[in-house]
Design a protein around this motif. Structure first.
Motif, PDB file in Angstrom:
ATOM      1  N   GLU A 141      46.192  51.038  27.058  1.00 43.10           N
ATOM      2  CA  GLU A 141      45.212  50.460  26.124  1.00 43.10           C
ATOM      3  C   GLU A 141      45.434  48.953  25.973  1.00 43.10           C
ATOM      4  O   GLU A 141      44.479  48.187  25.919  1.00 43.10           O
ATOM      5  N   GLU A 142      46.687  48.595  25.917  1.00 43.54           N
ATOM      6  CA  GLU A 142      46.980  47.163  25.806  1.00 43.54           C
ATOM      7  C   GLU A 142      46.433  46.401  26.995  1.00 43.54           C
ATOM      8  O   GLU A 142      45.844  45.333  26.876  1.00 43.54           O
ATOM      9  N   ARG A 143      46.638  46.977  28.170  1.00 45.29           N
ATOM     10  CA  ARG A 143      46.152  46.303  29.381  1.00 45.29           C
ATOM     11  C   ARG A 143      44.627  46.234  29.372  1.00 45.29           C
ATOM     12  O   ARG A 143      44.035  45.225  29.755  1.00 45.29           O
ATOM     13  N   LEU A 144      44.005  47.332  28.941  1.00 43.22           N
ATOM     14  CA  LEU A 144      42.540  47.330  28.892  1.00 43.22           C
ATOM     15  C   LEU A 144      42.021  46.253  27.954  1.00 43.22           C
ATOM     16  O   LEU A 144      41.050  45.547  28.249  1.00 43.22           O
ATOM     17  N   ALA A 145      42.726  46.112  26.827  1.00 39.60           N
ATOM     18  CA  ALA A 145      42.309  45.084  25.860  1.00 39.60           C
ATOM     19  C   ALA A 145      42.423  43.694  26.485  1.00 39.60           C
ATOM     20  O   ALA A 145      41.534  42.853  26.344  1.00 39.60           O
ATOM     21  N   LYS A 146      43.504  43.477  27.233  1.00 38.19           N
ATOM     22  CA  LYS A 146      43.695  42.172  27.880  1.00 38.19           C
ATOM     23  C   LYS A 146      42.627  41.931  28.941  1.00 38.19           C
ATOM     24  O   LYS A 146      42.103  40.825  29.082  1.00 38.19           O
ATOM     25  N   LEU A 147      42.330  43.010  29.674  1.00 32.14           N
ATOM     26  CA  LEU A 147      41.307  42.870  30.718  1.00 32.14           C
ATOM     27  C   LEU A 147      39.951  42.529  30.096  1.00 32.14           C
ATOM     28  O   LEU A 147      39.214  41.680  30.588  1.00 32.14           O
ATOM     29  N   GLU A 148      39.657  43.218  28.993  1.00 34.87           N
ATOM     30  CA  GLU A 148      38.381  42.993  28.315  1.00 34.87           C
ATOM     31  C   GLU A 148      38.266  41.530  27.897  1.00 34.87           C
ATOM     32  O   GLU A 148      37.230  40.887  28.084  1.00 34.87           O
ATOM     33  N   GLU A 149      39.395  41.040  27.376  1.00 36.59           N
ATOM     34  CA  GLU A 149      39.445  39.646  26.943  1.00 36.59           C
ATOM     35  C   GLU A 149      39.207  38.700  28.130  1.00 36.59           C
ATOM     36  O   GLU A 149      38.441  37.754  28.062  1.00 36.59           O
ATOM     37  N   LYS A 150      39.885  39.035  29.245  1.00 30.92           N
ATOM     38  CA  LYS A 150      39.761  38.190  30.441  1.00 30.92           C
ATOM     39  C   LYS A 150      38.301  38.117  30.908  1.00 30.92           C
ATOM     40  O   LYS A 150      37.767  37.033  31.140  1.00 30.92           O
ATOM     41  N   TYR A 151      37.657  39.294  31.030  1.00 31.08           N
ATOM     42  CA  TYR A 151      36.289  39.292  31.542  1.00 31.08           C
ATOM     43  C   TYR A 151      35.320  38.707  30.523  1.00 31.08           C
ATOM     44  O   TYR A 151      34.390  37.982  30.881  1.00 31.08           O
ATOM     45  N   ALA A 152      35.566  38.990  29.249  1.00 30.84           N
ATOM     46  CA  ALA A 152      34.670  38.465  28.211  1.00 30.84           C
ATOM     47  C   ALA A 152      34.705  36.943  28.217  1.00 30.84           C
ATOM     48  O   ALA A 152      33.675  36.284  28.028  1.00 30.84           O
ATOM     49  N   SER A 153      35.880  36.357  28.487  1.00 29.55           N
ATOM     50  CA  SER A 153      35.983  34.895  28.455  1.00 29.55           C
ATOM     51  C   SER A 153      35.117  34.261  29.540  1.00 29.55           C
ATOM     52  O   SER A 153      34.762  33.105  29.476  1.00 29.55           O
ATOM     53  N   MET A 154      34.780  35.041  30.574  1.00 31.54           N
ATOM     54  CA  MET A 154      33.898  34.521  31.629  1.00 31.54           C
ATOM     55  C   MET A 154      32.488  35.113  31.501  1.00 31.54           C
ATOM     56  O   MET A 154      31.692  35.052  32.441  1.00 31.54           O
ATOM     57  N   GLY A 155      32.213  35.731  30.376  1.00 31.29           N
ATOM     58  CA  GLY A 155      30.887  36.311  30.161  1.00 31.29           C
ATOM     59  C   GLY A 155      30.650  37.552  31.021  1.00 31.29           C
ATOM     60  O   GLY A 155      29.509  37.861  31.370  1.00 31.29           O
ATOM     61  N   GLN A 156      31.719  38.241  31.409  1.00 30.69           N
ATOM     62  CA  GLN A 156      31.571  39.390  32.313  1.00 30.69           C
ATOM     63  C   GLN A 156      31.795  40.708  31.559  1.00 30.69           C
ATOM     64  O   GLN A 156      32.527  40.755  30.573  1.00 30.69           O
ATOM     65  N   ASP A 157      31.156  41.769  32.102  1.00 30.61           N
ATOM     66  CA  ASP A 157      31.307  43.081  31.498  1.00 30.61           C
ATOM     67  C   ASP A 157      32.444  43.827  32.202  1.00 30.61           C
ATOM     68  O   ASP A 157      32.350  44.134  33.400  1.00 30.61           O
ATOM     69  N   MET A 158      33.514  44.103  31.473  1.00 30.54           N
ATOM     70  CA  MET A 158      34.673  44.728  32.096  1.00 30.54           C
ATOM     71  C   MET A 158      34.326  46.073  32.748  1.00 30.54           C
ATOM     72  O   MET A 158      34.824  46.402  33.832  1.00 30.54           O
ATOM     73  N   ASN A 159      33.439  46.829  32.113  1.00 29.96           N
ATOM     74  CA  ASN A 159      33.161  48.168  32.645  1.00 29.96           C
ATOM     75  C   ASN A 159      32.575  48.126  34.050  1.00 29.96           C
ATOM     76  O   ASN A 159      32.850  48.996  34.878  1.00 29.96           O
ATOM     77  N   ALA A 160      31.786  47.079  34.305  1.00 28.93           N
ATOM     78  CA  ALA A 160      31.224  46.955  35.656  1.00 28.93           C
ATOM     79  C   ALA A 160      32.360  46.771  36.662  1.00 28.93           C
ATOM     80  O   ALA A 160      32.345  47.352  37.754  1.00 28.93           O
ATOM     81  N   TYR A 161      33.358  45.982  36.288  1.00 29.85           N
ATOM     82  CA  TYR A 161      34.498  45.778  37.195  1.00 29.85           C
ATOM     83  C   TYR A 161      35.320  47.060  37.348  1.00 29.85           C
ATOM     84  O   TYR A 161      35.829  47.362  38.422  1.00 29.85           O
ATOM     85  N   LEU A 162      35.437  47.817  36.267  1.00 34.90           N
ATOM     86  CA  LEU A 162      36.181  49.082  36.364  1.00 34.90           C
ATOM     87  C   LEU A 162      35.452  50.065  37.290  1.00 34.90           C
ATOM     88  O   LEU A 162      36.087  50.792  38.051  1.00 34.90           O
ATOM     89  N   ASP A 163      34.113  50.040  37.253  1.00 35.06           N
ATOM     90  CA  ASP A 163      33.352  50.887  38.192  1.00 35.06           C
ATOM     91  C   ASP A 163      33.703  50.512  39.629  1.00 35.06           C
ATOM     92  O   ASP A 163      33.871  51.376  40.493  1.00 35.06           O
ATOM     93  N   GLY A 164      33.807  49.212  39.859  1.00 38.04           N
ATOM     94  CA  GLY A 164      34.169  48.729  41.204  1.00 38.04           C
ATOM     95  C   GLY A 164      35.548  49.213  41.598  1.00 38.04           C
ATOM     96  O   GLY A 164      35.770  49.656  42.734  1.00 38.04           O
ATOM     97  N   LEU A 165      36.460  49.169  40.643  1.00 37.04           N
ATOM     98  CA  LEU A 165      37.843  49.585  40.907  1.00 37.04           C
ATOM     99  C   LEU A 165      37.904  51.067  41.290  1.00 37.04           C
ATOM    100  O   LEU A 165      38.672  51.481  42.156  1.00 37.04           O
ATOM    101  N   LEU A 166      37.031  51.853  40.615  1.00 31.18           N
ATOM    102  CA  LEU A 166      37.029  53.295  40.879  1.00 31.18           C
ATOM    103  C   LEU A 166      36.694  53.619  42.325  1.00 31.18           C
ATOM    104  O   LEU A 166      37.200  54.584  42.892  1.00 31.18           O
TER     105      LEU A 166
END
Ligand code: HEM
Length: 337
Positions: free
Chosen positions: A6-31
């Motif tokens: 969860e901590e990592r997810l929160a950090k990732l969310e922060e990272k993508y949000a800072s660039m105006g990106q939707d983290m879930n879209a990137y997680l779909d890519g990762l899958l």
């Protein structure tokens, strides 16, 4: 209390949000993304398509690959030099790049110099692959199919020199003194570049005329190398070292690595290369095999061109003896200490 994921997810969310990106879209890519295999990471298939001999002599493969290996080591050296030039990159653990540092950390410089010296040591130590590792008769035949190509045309080799030292130290030794007081503004640099040492190489021994090897090299790289020299006039290794406070500059381990770099690039590697050239191209003491008729015997030995990156770090006697057996013995002794 959040678990580690969860901590990592929160950090990732922060990272993508800072660039105006939707983290879930990137997680779909990762899958759906594949696991990275070694051969893709190092581009092995491509790497192994880059050896294209011009003849059927088996030993030409050795010649090509050892040149490629050398160019990769040159690239590594330049990679370190670029970082020294920019005082080391300031990268946070989260990957955010804060750009270049304002000033150079002497420990950073020391470590990078050690790395470059290690690369050159590896090259010098492995030169037997060329010197004794090819069949001489094959070499003398296949090289005739490669004219006018020569390692002389290695732009990375010149870039290493340009990134190491002020351009005035690369002026041909006969003209060096006359540029001692020349400013390193663009006009001064243009004038120095006219007398760069390598113009004295790859010339015809009989007429003193430029060979096609030199013409080709100047045409392809002349402007780029002059621009690089201008770009690096205040950030070459010497300039960076000189920017350190006196107490850091005097640190014995730093002085020693600076001197070693000078000796490695301007004596150890060139001597080993010269010995190799002599083994193949010199049939007996006085006879030069048909080489395309260049003046390599007057040009390659370090004691003739006397290129010295950091003259202030050598004594007058050491400079007089540059590339001669006395200095080489001293350097070998210093290495053992
Ligand atoms: C059997 C192996 C080799 C022979 C016989 C040889 C021969 C020569 C000769 C005769 C020259 C003088 C320029 C000319 O006349 O073409 C030269 C220059 C040069 N070669 Fe080689 N070479 C060999 C291997 C290598 C390798 C593996 C490299 C690695 C890239 C290399 C890099 C250079 C460089 C950088 C120069 C210019 C040196 C300078 O300007 O001081 N050579 N070589």
């Amino acid at each position: 209390m959040r678990n580690e994921s969860e901590e990592r997810l929160a950090k990732l969310e922060e990272k993508y949000a800072s660039m105006g990106q939707d983290m879930n879209a990137y997680l779909d890519g990762l899958l759906i993304s594949n696991y990275l295999p070694y051969w893709e990471y190092v581009n092995l298939d491509t790497l192994l398509t880059l050896q294209k001999p011009r003849t059927d002599f088996p030993d030409e493969q050795i010649f090509i690959m050892y040149h490629q290996i050398t160019e990769l080591y040159f690239r590594l050296a330049l990679h370190e030099m670029e970082q020294i030039a920019h005082n080391g990159r300031n990268v946070l653990p989260n990957g955010n790049d804060l750009g270049w540092n304002d000033s150079l950390d002497p420990a950073f410089l020391l470590e990078r110099l050690q790395r470059i010296n290690r690369y050159f040591d590896a090259l010098t130590q492995s030169y037997g692959v060329m010197e004794t590792g090819m069949d001489k008769e094959q070499f003398l035949r296949f090289r005739m199919a490669l004219l006018p190509a020569s390692g002389f045309q290695s732009a990375q080799y010149r870039k290493i020199e340009i990134c190491a030292t002020p351009l005035r130290n690369l002026v041909h030794r006969d003209h060096r003194d006359s540029f001692a007081a020349t400013a390193d503004d663009d006009k001064g640099m243009d004038a120095m570049f006219q007398h760069i040492y390598w113009k004295a190489g790859a010339t015809e021994i009989g007429t003193g005329k430029k060979t096609l090897t030199l013409h080709q090299f100047e045409q392809k790289y002349g402007a780029e190398l002059l621009n690089l020299a201008k770009d690096y006039r205040a950030k070459n290794i010497w300039a960076r070292y000189a920017s350190l406070p006196e107490t850091d500059r005097q640190r014995p381990e730093l002085v020693s690595q600076m001197r070693l770099l000078d000796a490695n690039v301007n004596i150890n590697w060139p001597l080993q290369h010269y010995r190799t050239a002599a083994r193949y191209l010199l049939r007996d003491k006085d006879e030069v095999a048909a080489t395309g008729g260049t003046n390599w015997q007057q040009y390659l030995p370090p004691r003739f061109m006397k290129r010295i990156f950091f003259p202030d770090l050598w004594t007058p006697q050491e400079k007089d003896e540059w590339g001669r057996s006395w200095l080489i013995a001293q350097l070998n002794e210093a290495r053992k200490e």
